[in-house]
Design an enzyme around this catalytic site. Sequence first.
Site, mmCIF file in Angstrom:
data_model
loop_
_atom_site.group_PDB
_atom_site.id
_atom_site.type_symbol
_atom_site.label_atom_id
_atom_site.label_comp_id
_atom_site.label_asym_id
_atom_site.label_seq_id
_atom_site.Cartn_x
_atom_site.Cartn_y
_atom_site.Cartn_z
ATOM 1 N N ASP A 483 -37.230 41.174 2.816
ATOM 2 C CA ASP A 483 -37.666 42.320 2.019
ATOM 3 C C ASP A 483 -38.401 43.376 2.825
ATOM 4 O OD1 ASP A 483 -36.721 41.723 -0.438
ATOM 5 O OD2 ASP A 483 -38.570 40.858 -1.206
HETATM 6 C C1 GLC Z 1 -40.274 36.766 -0.679
HETATM 7 C C2 GLC Z 1 -39.280 37.198 -1.714
HETATM 8 C C3 GLC Z 1 -37.860 36.933 -1.293
HETATM 9 C C4 GLC Z 1 -37.627 37.458 0.081
HETATM 10 C C5 GLC Z 1 -38.638 36.901 1.064
HETATM 11 C C6 GLC Z 1 -38.489 37.477 2.451
HETATM 12 O O1 GLC Z 1 -40.348 35.369 -0.668
HETATM 13 O O2 GLC Z 1 -39.512 36.570 -2.945
HETATM 14 O O3 GLC Z 1 -36.974 37.526 -2.186
HETATM 15 O O4 GLC Z 1 -36.326 37.109 0.466
HETATM 16 O O5 GLC Z 1 -39.939 37.197 0.610
HETATM 17 O O6 GLC Z 1 -38.892 38.792 2.523
HETATM 18 C C1 GLC Z 2 -43.756 42.110 0.176
HETATM 19 C C2 GLC Z 2 -43.792 40.748 0.825
HETATM 20 C C3 GLC Z 2 -42.492 40.010 0.669
HETATM 21 C C4 GLC Z 2 -42.071 40.028 -0.760
HETATM 22 C C5 GLC Z 2 -42.064 41.437 -1.339
HETATM 23 C C6 GLC Z 2 -41.742 41.381 -2.806
HETATM 24 O O1 GLC Z 2 -42.890 42.917 0.844
HETATM 25 O O2 GLC Z 2 -44.108 40.826 2.187
HETATM 26 O O3 GLC Z 2 -42.625 38.699 1.132
HETATM 27 O O4 GLC Z 2 -40.789 39.489 -0.865
HETATM 28 O O5 GLC Z 2 -43.309 42.034 -1.158
HETATM 29 O O6 GLC Z 2 -41.706 42.609 -3.405
#
Ligand code: GLC
Ligand code: GLC
Length: 803
Positions: A483
């Site tokens: 993300d």
């Molecule tokens: C969080 C989110 C997931 C994403 C991950 C890596 O766990 O829930 O959707 O893939 O972060 O950024």
């Molecule tokens: C932030 C976090 C990530 C998560 C995301 C969800 O970027 O670092 O882990 O998945 O928020 O919106």
Amino acid sequence: MRYGYFDDTAREYVITRADTPLPWINYLGSDGFFSLISNTCGGYSFYKDAKLRRITRFRYNNVPHDDGGRLFYICDGDTTWSPAFLPAKTPLDHCRCRHGLGYSVFEGGKNGVSAELTVTVPRHTDMELQKLVLKNESTEEKKLTVYGAVEWCLWNAVDDAANFQRNWNIGEVEIEGSTVFHKTEYRERRNHYAFYSVNAPVDGFDTDRDTFLGRFRGWSEPRAVEERTSFRSIAAGWAPIAALRLSVTLAPGESSTLLFRLGYAENPPGRKFSAPDVVNKERAYAMLAAYETPAQFDAALEELKAYWDALLSRFTVRSSEDKLDRMVNIWNQYQCMVTFNMSRSASYYESGMGRGMGFRDSCQDLLGFVHLIPERARERIHDIASIQSRDGSTYHQYQPLTKRGNADVGSGFNDDPLWLVACTCAYVRETGDFSILDEPTPFNNEEGSEVPLMEHLRRSLNYTLTHRGPHGLPLIGRADWNDCLNLNCFSHTPGESFQTCSNYESGKAESVFIAGMFVKYGREYAELCERIGLSAEGEKMRAAAGEIEAATLAHGWDGEWFLRAYDAFERPVGSRENDEGRIFIEPQGFCVMAGIGGTEYGKRALASAEAHLGNEFGMEVLHPCYTTYRDYIGEISSYPPGYKENGSVFCHNNPWITLAYCTVGDGDAAFNMYRRNAPAYIEDRSEVHRTEPYCYSQTIAGRQARTFGEAKNSWLTGTAAWSFVAVSQGILGIRPDYDGLIVDPSLPKCMDGFHAVRLFRGTRYEITVRRGEDKGLRVDGKPVGGKTVPLASGAVCSVELVI
Ligand code: GLC
Ligand code: GLC
């Protein structure tokens, strides 16, 4: 250092002291009513949706941390104590918390009185039950005053924590006998109420928090408790609570049991009131009557335990690795259930106010859950697919109460659609239920737009194919699985969401990770097509997967490992050419699982990953960490080095490496990877790791962090599902397939074999794997070629594999 121990027979983690490094929590509830409960009895409850239907209040950023929750006070002479240490904070003579599957027990004792508080949410019941057994272990009579209390949340958790000009005027309660009814806003648009009750006559009550506590006081020292009294306050706005007071006299050796019950009920529109402005409480009284006695409570707990016996008996293993057995047989599957129920909504890190159900998260959670309750997995696939758009893209999230796509977050996460293919294929392999593919499924929840689910899968893959960049690789969109790799974001405004803004839509940034996903799941889809007679469609998709594989080899290989991406200016990300972020973990896992470049590339990629990313707690997501913010990389570079997506061990992707090692046939490396962050294996480093030793956390600070080894964000992580897949399907090698059960382990040398039981399509497969000269697979004593145990027709099938 440890703060407790595993009791495998009882399936409990026993915490032997209150001062765990962080609150160590458990989850109660399996249908609509859910509770979070910490080892000192903190936490909160909600009905179905932690944001929209919060029942009790919790302050995430409170000091001290984890104050509030279930508030019990036992007053014995001048001493006031709590069975779970909080809220009274009086040092106890003994104290233990046992977290079990769907229940928690708090044992405390002081000055010759012992308390055992058992808390659970029975199946099919919208109530949390709290059974308090008090025993006089002294030689004198004890005259105790007992309080049980909860603080109500005014339903919408976001409003409750923000909109005080309204909130402080709306709180309303009713009191009848030993029950306090919380009915804020019931008069207008709401038809639901909550209640807190005890199964014995009360001496007094309070429903106004500030009257109960008194000025300048918190939950550790309420004025009412200090004065051993109740003020019979009736909440009018402000903060409504339910505080019940009882007297208990115990002769030496005598014990007494009280049953407290926290419930939620709804009334049909025409039957809201029993008199003007008086809530119709029939439903609550019926619920209370069902749990009026300790025997009824005990029966419910037994039923819950039997339910878990049955669930966990679907996959069990017995091997020389007791920690692996413990994870597989109990805690990993339990966490899979919790992530399936909660997605990423409510934990001690996820406030329950933000995200609803994530598309990619829920699809992946399903991979670890589908064998437990396939019918619920089927329903979930339908819900998820229903927020997809006609062009194959999809909303990123939906609210569980409404099941509608969340417009604030929108779409544009280009990995999302492919996860639908992953979980649907996993479901059909598990169940053999091809009929799900015909299930009419809408786009955007629009009535009349239904097409067969199979068409959704086709559009998912097609979305990737029609969104490719200059190198023929899939466009990344806002972000892929990671993300925080936001290659079109270019944000310079504080507070702007890295996930939802795109200030420079290059139309060029590409993801090698999505390429790996496409090759893997494109081929799974092709196989599915062939199985249902769509051979032309299958062939088409195989060709497309071949094309993306070729593009990955031509443009996604950096020499010693797979590249991560191309940025908006077509520059490589995760390449030896970069000064920071030279190698990323995700494509090493997924491209190798997909078989891109075969074993030779696979082994090289994994060796590079180990060399650059490996540490004692797993593998970091990237290396070296970004030390400066780079607008063309996005949120990753906004985190301090070693934290979260900027180079922590982001546990979710570690099982991909375990599986990749299995793919290239390296059982030793697979197991070595697995045990580095499997909770039971690092239990005795709890003072460093700090989160619960019985569940996975999302992130463990990496080598470049100030707090290397410290975990955060326990419970709600895709790590649960993927770790279960890695250990059960990779290391132990028991994989459901269309025509049978594949048994193809990748065992480390330190394991000589194992016994496993796998319930699969109605048959109980009793599997023995051992090392020996007489290699091969035998089913019910007869040799079978290959690795697949054909579908059995009987109730039991015995399988022996000699390796
Ligand atoms: C969080 C989110 C997931 C994403 C991950 C890596 O766990 O829930 O959707 O893939 O972060 O950024
Ligand atoms: C932030 C976090 C990530 C998560 C995301 C969800 O970027 O670092 O882990 O998945 O928020 O919106």
